[in-house]
Design an enzyme around this catalytic site. Structure first.
Site, PDB file in Angstrom:
ATOM      1  CG  ASP A 146      -1.780   1.402   1.353  1.00 30.56           C
ATOM      2  OD1 ASP A 146      -1.695   2.249   0.453  1.00 30.56           O
ATOM      3  OD2 ASP A 146      -2.647   0.979   2.335  1.00 30.56           O
TER       4      ASP A 146
ATOM      5  CG  ASN B 273       0.530   1.767 -12.685  1.00 31.87           C
ATOM      6  OD1 ASN B 273      -0.206   2.017 -13.743  1.00 31.87           O
ATOM      7  ND2 ASN B 273      -0.704   0.751 -12.040  1.00 31.87           N
TER       8      ASN B 273
ATOM      9  CE1 TYR C 155      -4.379  10.891 -11.306  1.00 31.38           C
ATOM     10  CE2 TYR C 155      -4.848  11.853 -12.824  1.00 31.38           C
ATOM     11  CZ  TYR C 155      -4.785  11.077 -12.145  1.00 31.38           C
ATOM     12  OH  TYR C 155      -4.403  10.155 -13.244  1.00 31.38           O
TER      13      TYR C 155
ATOM     14  CE  LYS D 175      -1.030  10.865 -11.631  1.00 34.17           C
ATOM     15  NZ  LYS D 175      -0.538   9.544 -11.328  1.00 34.17           N
TER      16      LYS D 175
ATOM     17  CB  THR E  90      -8.679   1.449 -16.622  1.00 37.16           C
ATOM     18  OG1 THR E  90      -8.478   2.978 -15.759  1.00 37.16           O
ATOM     19  CG2 THR E  90      -7.436   0.988 -17.203  1.00 37.16           C
TER      20      THR E  90
HETATM   21  N1  LIG Z   1      -6.572   5.573 -17.391  1.00 42.58           N
HETATM   22  C1  LIG Z   1      -6.772   6.725 -17.780  1.00 42.58           C
HETATM   23  O1  LIG Z   1      -7.152   7.440 -17.908  1.00 42.58           O
HETATM   24  C2  LIG Z   1      -5.682   7.081 -16.948  1.00 42.58           C
HETATM   25  C3  LIG Z   1      -4.667   8.155 -17.758  1.00 42.58           C
HETATM   26  C4  LIG Z   1      -3.287   8.965 -16.941  1.00 42.58           C
HETATM   27  C5  LIG Z   1      -2.654   8.425 -16.145  1.00 42.58           C
HETATM   28  N2  LIG Z   1      -3.375   7.437 -15.257  1.00 42.58           N
HETATM   29  C6  LIG Z   1      -2.382   6.810 -14.231  1.00 42.58           C
HETATM   30  O2  LIG Z   1      -1.964   5.349 -14.684  1.00 42.58           O
HETATM   31  C7  LIG Z   1      -2.487   4.809 -13.454  1.00 42.58           C
HETATM   32  C8  LIG Z   1      -2.837   3.432 -13.683  1.00 42.58           C
HETATM   33  O3  LIG Z   1      -4.151   4.499 -14.060  1.00 42.58           O
HETATM   34  P1  LIG Z   1      -5.305   2.836 -13.961  1.00 42.58           P
HETATM   35  O4  LIG Z   1      -6.334   3.700 -15.021  1.00 42.58           O
HETATM   36  O5  LIG Z   1      -4.641   1.386 -15.289  1.00 42.58           O
HETATM   37  O6  LIG Z   1      -6.571   3.088 -13.041  1.00 42.58           O
HETATM   38  P2  LIG Z   1      -6.803   1.333 -11.676  1.00 42.58           P
HETATM   39  O7  LIG Z   1      -7.580   0.950 -13.359  1.00 42.58           O
HETATM   40  O8  LIG Z   1      -7.799   2.261 -10.920  1.00 42.58           O
HETATM   41  O9  LIG Z   1      -5.998   0.576 -11.351  1.00 42.58           O
HETATM   42  C9  LIG Z   1      -5.522   1.797 -10.605  1.00 42.58           C
HETATM   43  C10 LIG Z   1      -4.195   1.041  -9.902  1.00 42.58           C
HETATM   44  O10 LIG Z   1      -3.879   1.549  -8.115  1.00 42.58           O
HETATM   45  C11 LIG Z   1      -4.105   0.266  -7.244  1.00 42.58           C
HETATM   46  N3  LIG Z   1      -4.069   1.984  -6.107  1.00 42.58           N
HETATM   47  C12 LIG Z   1      -4.404   2.564  -5.733  1.00 42.58           C
HETATM   48  N4  LIG Z   1      -4.230   2.565  -4.195  1.00 42.58           N
HETATM   49  C13 LIG Z   1      -3.575   2.351  -3.572  1.00 42.58           C
HETATM   50  C14 LIG Z   1      -2.507   2.958  -2.726  1.00 42.58           C
HETATM   51  N5  LIG Z   1      -2.655   3.078  -1.733  1.00 42.58           N
HETATM   52  N6  LIG Z   1      -1.827   1.600  -2.900  1.00 42.58           N
HETATM   53  C15 LIG Z   1      -1.220   0.406  -3.290  1.00 42.58           C
HETATM   54  N7  LIG Z   1      -1.628   0.504  -4.821  1.00 42.58           N
HETATM   55  C16 LIG Z   1      -2.822   1.668  -4.235  1.00 42.58           C
HETATM   56  C17 LIG Z   1      -5.515   0.163  -7.249  1.00 42.58           C
HETATM   57  O11 LIG Z   1      -5.503  -1.241  -6.298  1.00 42.58           O
HETATM   58  P3  LIG Z   1      -7.087  -1.754  -6.068  1.00 42.58           P
HETATM   59  O12 LIG Z   1      -7.293  -2.829  -6.653  1.00 42.58           O
HETATM   60  O13 LIG Z   1      -6.170  -2.278  -4.539  1.00 42.58           O
HETATM   61  O14 LIG Z   1      -7.894  -0.236  -5.868  1.00 42.58           O
HETATM   62  C18 LIG Z   1      -5.244  -0.376  -9.013  1.00 42.58           C
HETATM   63  O15 LIG Z   1      -4.283  -1.726  -8.996  1.00 42.58           O
HETATM   64  C19 LIG Z   1      -2.841   5.959 -12.032  1.00 42.58           C
HETATM   65  O16 LIG Z   1      -1.571   6.528 -11.324  1.00 42.58           O
HETATM   66  C20 LIG Z   1      -3.293   6.969 -12.857  1.00 42.58           C
HETATM   67  O17 LIG Z   1      -3.610   7.864 -12.232  1.00 42.58           O
HETATM   68  C21 LIG Z   1      -4.545   6.619 -15.926  1.00 42.58           C
END
Ligand SMILES: NC(=O)c1ccc[n+]([C@@H]2O[C@H](COP(=O)([O-])OP(=O)(O)OC[C@H]3O[C@@H](n4cnc5c(N)ncnc54)[C@H](OP(=O)(O)O)[C@@H]3O)[C@@H](O)[C@H]2O)c1
Length: 253
Positions: free
Chosen positions: A63, A90, A167, A171, A204
């Site tokens: 975490d 990530n 957020y 970032k 996602t």
């Molecule tokens: N999706 C987009 O459009 C987008 C765009 C730009 C940037 N991003 C960035 O890409 C990265 C991945 O995002 P995603 O879209 O794959 O999101 P996601 O599907 O919501 O996955 C987020 C991951 O982070 C984990 N997490 C949350 N809080 C945590 C903590 N305290 N400790 C450890 N793990 C934690 C979640 O675990 P749990 O399953 O336990 O919640 C999950 O595995 C993030 O940094 C996000 O800001 C995403």
């Protein structure tokens, strides 16, 4: 301990979403991937899915907002593997979505910072000694166009109208950390690069929507979202340092 040529990669928040897809693709390229997950069951399930595909995968409870958890994960990796080649920060989420800059909820703002900024730094600082033990290493910070002040000021940018101030600030702060750590390690002549990536808007569960809902709003497939990260993490000759890029090239800070 593992073979000295084995490429060992830790990905935070890798139990689902882009973290999991990145683990899968890096695993398919031959890397040994360590799934960081704050939930033990979800982490083990992710490892099971990967090992069924003949990927070398392991799990560590992590975490990123809990400093004891980060420290325990570091000790476990040190004991088992002794080093790391790649750290992919990530894990991320948005807490203050749609709150205006004049009226931010402080609990949400702190949560944004705890996860997307302080957590990223805590993990990086703890893992740095393990990265320094490898012949070369890479730190890849998963940032976002949402953290780009250049994009936020550009009326033609797809994020011009987006408002998630906490957020976005977290970032943007992580981007500055990327630059400063990159410069510090270069000045020390360390064989460690530090770069930030913008995945684009990706389908996602990020932000609470289902991947299908996100896709219907124009979010790209998950394979697209991890493409730049996988490219950087598998190009062993690439020594880019202190950059912010996506699949189209350089992103303005
Ligand atoms: N999706 C987009 O459009 C987008 C765009 C730009 C940037 N991003 C960035 O890409 C990265 C991945 O995002 P995603 O879209 O794959 O999101 P996601 O599907 O919501 O996955 C987020 C991951 O982070 C984990 N997490 C949350 N809080 C945590 C903590 N305290 N400790 C450890 N793990 C934690 C979640 O675990 P749990 O399953 O336990 O919640 C999950 O595995 C993030 O940094 C996000 O800001 C995403």
């Amino acid at each position: 301990m593992v073979d000295k040529d084995e490429i060992i990669t830790l990905i935070t928040g890798a139990n689902r979403g882009m973290g999991f897809e990145t683990a899968k693709e890096l695993g398919q390229s031959g890397q040994l991937v360590i799934i960081g997950s704050r939930n033990i069951e979800k982490g083990k399930e992710a490892v099971k899915k990967l090992t069924q595909q003949n990927i070398k995968a392991d799990y560590v409870e992590l975490d990123v907002t809990n400093t004891k958890s980060v420290s325990k994960a570091q000790k476990e990796i040190e004991k088992k593997y002794g080093r790391l080649n790649i750290l992919i920060n990530n894990a991320g989420a948005v807490f203050s979505g749609r709150q205006l800059a004049s009226n931010l909820n402080f609990d949400d703002l702190r949560s944004d910072m705890e996860l997307n900024y302080f957590g990223l730094i805590d993990v990086t600082q703890r893992m740095l000694p393990l990265l320094k033990k490898s012949e070369w290493a890479k730190i890849i910070n998963i940032s976002s166009m949402m953290g780009s002040k250049t994009a936020a000021l550009d009326p033609n940018s797809e994020v011009y109208r987006a408002v998630a101030v906490g957020y976005q600030s977290a970032k943007a702060a992580a981007n500055m950390y990327t630059v400063q750590l990159a410069k510090e390690l270069r000045a020390e002549d360390q064989a460690i690069t530090v770069n930030a990536i913008d995945p684009g808007m990706v389908a996602t569960e990020f932000g609470g929507a289902t991947p299908e809902q996100a896709a219907s709003m124009g979010a790209k497939p998950i394979e697209f979202g991890v493409a730049r990260t996988v490219e950087l993490a598998t190009d062993y000759n690439d020594r880019s340092n202190g950059t912010f890029t996506n699949t189209h090239g350089v992103v303005g800070w």
